[in-house]
Design a protein around this motif. Structure first.
Motif, PDB file in Angstrom:
ATOM      1  N   ASP A 181     -12.141  13.123  -0.452  1.00 43.65           N
ATOM      2  CA  ASP A 181     -12.226  11.719  -0.072  1.00 43.65           C
ATOM      3  C   ASP A 181     -13.542  11.125  -0.557  1.00 43.65           C
ATOM      4  O   ASP A 181     -14.561  11.811  -0.633  1.00 43.65           O
ATOM      5  CB  ASP A 181     -12.125  11.592   1.458  1.00 43.65           C
ATOM      6  N   LEU A 183      -8.627   4.906  -2.464  1.00 43.53           N
ATOM      7  CA  LEU A 183      -7.306   4.294  -2.313  1.00 43.53           C
ATOM      8  C   LEU A 183      -7.131   3.098  -3.238  1.00 43.53           C
ATOM      9  O   LEU A 183      -6.048   2.866  -3.776  1.00 43.53           O
ATOM     10  CB  LEU A 183      -7.085   3.873  -0.860  1.00 43.53           C
ATOM     11  N   ALA A 210       3.242   3.974   2.857  1.00 53.56           N
ATOM     12  CA  ALA A 210       2.254   5.026   2.628  1.00 53.56           C
ATOM     13  C   ALA A 210       1.602   5.407   3.940  1.00 53.56           C
ATOM     14  O   ALA A 210       1.507   4.586   4.862  1.00 53.56           O
ATOM     15  CB  ALA A 210       1.188   4.553   1.638  1.00 53.56           C
ATOM     16  N   GLU A 211       1.201   6.659   4.045  1.00 56.16           N
ATOM     17  CA  GLU A 211       0.422   7.105   5.189  1.00 56.16           C
ATOM     18  C   GLU A 211      -0.700   7.992   4.680  1.00 56.16           C
ATOM     19  O   GLU A 211      -0.496   8.839   3.801  1.00 56.16           O
ATOM     20  CB  GLU A 211       1.282   7.851   6.210  1.00 56.16           C
ATOM     21  N   VAL A 212      -1.886   7.780   5.243  1.00 56.49           N
ATOM     22  CA  VAL A 212      -3.088   8.451   4.755  1.00 56.49           C
ATOM     23  C   VAL A 212      -3.845   9.057   5.925  1.00 56.49           C
ATOM     24  O   VAL A 212      -4.068   8.386   6.937  1.00 56.49           O
ATOM     25  CB  VAL A 212      -4.019   7.458   4.015  1.00 56.49           C
ATOM     26  N   THR A 233      -7.507  11.463   6.623  1.00 61.93           N
ATOM     27  CA  THR A 233      -8.670  12.137   6.074  1.00 61.93           C
ATOM     28  C   THR A 233      -9.282  13.018   7.147  1.00 61.93           C
ATOM     29  O   THR A 233      -9.246  12.705   8.337  1.00 61.93           O
ATOM     30  CB  THR A 233      -9.744  11.143   5.574  1.00 61.93           C
ATOM     31  N   ILE A 239      -8.684  14.205   1.760  1.00 62.35           N
ATOM     32  CA  ILE A 239      -7.712  13.154   1.998  1.00 62.35           C
ATOM     33  C   ILE A 239      -6.315  13.680   1.671  1.00 62.35           C
ATOM     34  O   ILE A 239      -6.113  14.381   0.672  1.00 62.35           O
ATOM     35  CB  ILE A 239      -8.012  11.896   1.142  1.00 62.35           C
ATOM     36  N   CYS A 261      -2.354  12.131   1.408  1.00 62.30           N
ATOM     37  CA  CYS A 261      -1.672  10.842   1.326  1.00 62.30           C
ATOM     38  C   CYS A 261      -0.236  11.062   0.856  1.00 62.30           C
ATOM     39  O   CYS A 261       0.010  11.832  -0.069  1.00 62.30           O
ATOM     40  CB  CYS A 261      -2.412   9.930   0.344  1.00 62.30           C
TER      41      CYS A 261
END
Length: 357
Positions: A138, A143, A160-162, A164, A169, A171
């Motif tokens: 990350d 992004l 989308a789902e992220v 960290t 990270i 995703c």
């Protein structure tokens, strides 16, 4: 040469116990004045606890207490739940859905469960899409750079789902082609996307293990949160304990307190977790234990003010307990990472109906 005849095996034998003793689900709004009791009795099967907790969690229920017993061939659970406002579950549509999802016709109604209009249960296929999974280091602006690459290649991000954690990270992006062309056979184009995204994820580092990009086409029903847990677990994010701002800023009283002991006479390892209470906490812990191939035989869950206390009696799938300090340390780190991922520096869910990133 003599002909070998193998005994006939009925393919329905595996479901024989379920047909004789179908699951029983009851919703009780009378026994407790401040919550709904969901009682489940069923033939035991691998992964059933995670399946049940996943459905309750996806319905946004708050699990205030739970008692789990699945030693032997039977699975008996009691969940004390409320909605997000702390009220009992009284909506007849939701009650009907739970009974269908967890009851004797749960498998036959699997498609209707996944596509129930009221809630998202698991990950739906979002039309004609491609799922892109990204894992890497990350950093600020990452992004934005990923979005710019996809936009330049004429892809729409549908959802989308992220997450960290510990400077890593994970995703999951759902994209479709803005040019309306099918990507199923366009291996060259996929290679270009993978190369560019991996280049962004690696940054200045040349090590290929630092970043990974993978694709899947069409329909997928892997649960989104479970997949993110699996990605970070496979990335071994739990080995970098102490790097997140969550660990630095969090008061000591709210940091997870995890202990593992062994009960000799019962042959269990007991995992005790005390930490700050939050939504989806039980799911995150059960998901992690399941993916680490531990079986939960008994469990007790309770919430006291801002704290949650959870106790799991477990064995590995091979029947062994956690005997070495190395095993205990690994399980402790993995559970702590699972608790912290969802409340780490960034946890984002993005839904864009046909919009470019």
């Amino acid at each position: 040469m003599a002909k070998v005849c193998w005994p006939y095996f009925d393919p329905e034998y595996e479901n024989f116990s379920s047909r004789i003793n179908p699951p029983r689900v009851s919703m009780d709004n009378d026994s407790c004045h401040d919550c709904t009791l969901i009682k489940i009795d069923s033939v035991n099967k691998p992964g059933i606890l995670l399946e049940v907790v996943q459905i309750l969690t996806d319905l946004d229920f708050i699990i205030t207490k739970a008692y789990i017993s699945s030693d032997g061939g039977w699975f008996m659970d009691v969940f004390h739940v409320t909605d997000q406002q702390g009220k009992k579950i009284t909506d007849n549509k939701i009650i009907d859905f739970i009974e269908k999802a967890l009851g004797p016709k749960g498998r036959q109604n699997s498609e209707s469960v996944k596509n129930w209009a009221g809630k998202r249960v698991g990950v739906h296929s979002i039309g004609d899409h491609t799922a892109i999974e990204l894992i890497g280091r990350d950093r600020p602006g990452l992004l934005s750079e990923i979005s710019a690459v996809l936009a330049s290649l004429q892809f729409n991000v549908i959802a989308a789902e992220v997450w960290t954690h510990n400077r890593r990270i994970a995703c999951v992006l759902y994209v479709n082609d803005a040019t309306k062309k099918s990507m199923d056979d366009d291996s060259k184009r996929l290679s270009i996307i993978e190369e560019q995204l991996n280049h962004i994820l690696r940054g200045c580092e040349n090590d290929e293990k630092v970043a990974r990009t993978s694709f899947s086409m069409g329909f997928t029903f892997t649960h989104m949160d479970r997949r993110l847990h699996q990605m970070l677990f496979a990335d071994r994010d739990y080995e970098s304990a102490g790097l997140t701002t969550t660990n630095v800023d969090c008061p000591p009283s709210f940091r997870p307190n995890i202990k593992i002991e062994r009960i000799e006479e019962k042959g269990y390892s007991v995992v005790s977790v005390r930490c700050k209470d939050r939504a989806k906490l039980m799911f995150d812990i059960v998901c992690t234990l399941t993916d680490m191939e531990y079986v939960v035989f008994h469990a007790s869950i309770s919430s006291e003010g801002p704290y949650a206390s959870q106790e799991y009696f477990i064995r590995h799938v091979d029947g062994c307990t956690l005997d070495t300090e190395g095993e205990k340390e690994r399980v402790t780190k993995c559970i702590e990472a699972a608790i912290q991922r969802r409340v780490s520096e960034l946890s984002a869910c993005i839904v864009a109906n046909g919009c470019e990133p």
